[in-house]
Design an enzyme around this catalytic site. Structure first.
Site, PDB file in Angstrom:
ATOM      1  N   ASP A 182     -10.405  -1.602  32.273  1.00 42.77           N
ATOM      2  CA  ASP A 182     -11.468  -2.478  32.761  1.00 42.77           C
ATOM      3  C   ASP A 182     -11.181  -2.933  34.185  1.00 42.77           C
ATOM      4  OD1 ASP A 182     -13.792  -3.957  32.679  1.00 42.77           O
ATOM      5  OD2 ASP A 182     -12.913  -5.640  31.581  1.00 42.77           O
ATOM      6  N   LEU A 238       2.470  14.602  24.012  1.00 47.73           N
ATOM      7  CA  LEU A 238       1.611  13.422  23.891  1.00 47.73           C
ATOM      8  C   LEU A 238       0.218  13.807  23.410  1.00 47.73           C
ATOM      9  CD1 LEU A 238       0.963  10.362  24.623  1.00 47.73           C
ATOM     10  CD2 LEU A 238       0.277  11.242  26.866  1.00 47.73           C
ATOM     11  N   HIS A 252     -14.696   3.748  40.092  1.00 46.38           N
ATOM     12  CA  HIS A 252     -14.328   4.587  38.954  1.00 46.38           C
ATOM     13  C   HIS A 252     -13.434   5.744  39.394  1.00 46.38           C
ATOM     14  CE1 HIS A 252     -16.753   2.421  36.120  1.00 46.38           C
ATOM     15  NE2 HIS A 252     -17.855   2.595  36.831  1.00 46.38           N
TER      16      HIS A 252
END
Length: 253
Positions: free
Chosen positions: A24, A135, A41
């Site tokens: 955020d 991962l 972004h």
């Protein structure tokens, strides 16, 4: 102790199996610099790379990132369009790097609202990395925790309607098997950046016993050091899972 020694010590200590992050603050970061939301972004992508690299270094099993919520469609159409373009670009550019580093990518959420080309790119990226042993990177896109529970309930309801399942057989374990991320460990740590202190309909089922860390940093400013700090906070917590402090301490002893 140097920064590198601190990072090595963290790598050798216990780490959460599953970390979730609500990324955020991109818009606020951009506004503070007189930039567009799209530029904010894009700036957040570097933080994304940094955190993924660090999670892989530390041996974290699963990293789930909240990229686009089911409520984010309410944002201005220009911002949504820019986000979709960025999502496509990142998938095209980053999937080879993920593959080269043994990272497996999964995307959760309702894909039906995305363009056909973006859906195909998602499927290609998942297929390319499916067998990687490292991962597990999960991206939540057009995802909402309530949607997740509702779609799991619908699947079980169909099985009941088809006579495969009796209503009294439905329990937490069975519902969990239909939820997104079934088979993955529950979230141990959820981090939210930008100082906001809420989970915004993210992984409602999977966060049941997660520790929450709220970082004041805006997402484009959140780097590997900030990630390490959040993990350090997590290691100071006593996780009780409904038990008393005395029980936990006795069990640990």
């Amino acid at each position: 102790m140097t920064d590198m020694q601190s990072r090595d010590a963290l790598a050798m200590s216990s780490v959460p199996r599953h970390v979730a992050i609500i990324m955020d603050g991109n818009n606020r970061w951009a506004r503070a610099r007189g930039l567009s939301s799209a530029q904010g972004h894009r700036a957040g992508v570097e933080s994304l790379r940094s955190v993924i690299r660090r999670a892989a270094e530390l041996g974290i099993g699963t990293l789930t990132l909240f990229a686009f919520s089911s409520e984010n469609w309410r944002r201005p159409s220009a911002e949504v369009s820019a986000l979709m373009e960025l999502f496509m670009l990142v998938l095209k550019r980053e999937v080879k790097k993920l593959d080269d580093n043994g990272i497996r990518l999964s995307i959760i959420g309702d894909r039906r609202r995305f363009s056909t080309s973006l859906q195909k790119q998602m499927a290609r990226a998942e297929a390319q990395t499916r067998d990687n042993p490292g991962l597990h990177l999960v991206v939540a896109a057009n995802y909402g925790g309530r949607w997740d529970i509702a779609q799991a309930s619908r699947r079980l309801a169909r099985r009941v309607a088809d006579g495969e399942l009796a209503p009294e057989e439905i329990d937490e374990t069975l519902l969990d098997s239909e939820i997104c991320l079934a088979g993955e460990p529950a979230v141990d740590l959820c981090i939210r950046t930008s100082g906001e202190q809420r989970i915004s309909n993210f992984l409602l089922w999977q966060l049941a016993y997660a520790e929450l860390v709220f970082s004041p940093q805006l997402w484009p400013d959140f780097d590997a050091a900030a990630f390490d700090a959040a993990l350090g906070d997590f290691r100071q917590r006593q996780r009780r899972f409904g038990m008393s402090q005395q029980q936990v301490e006795a069990h640990g002893a």
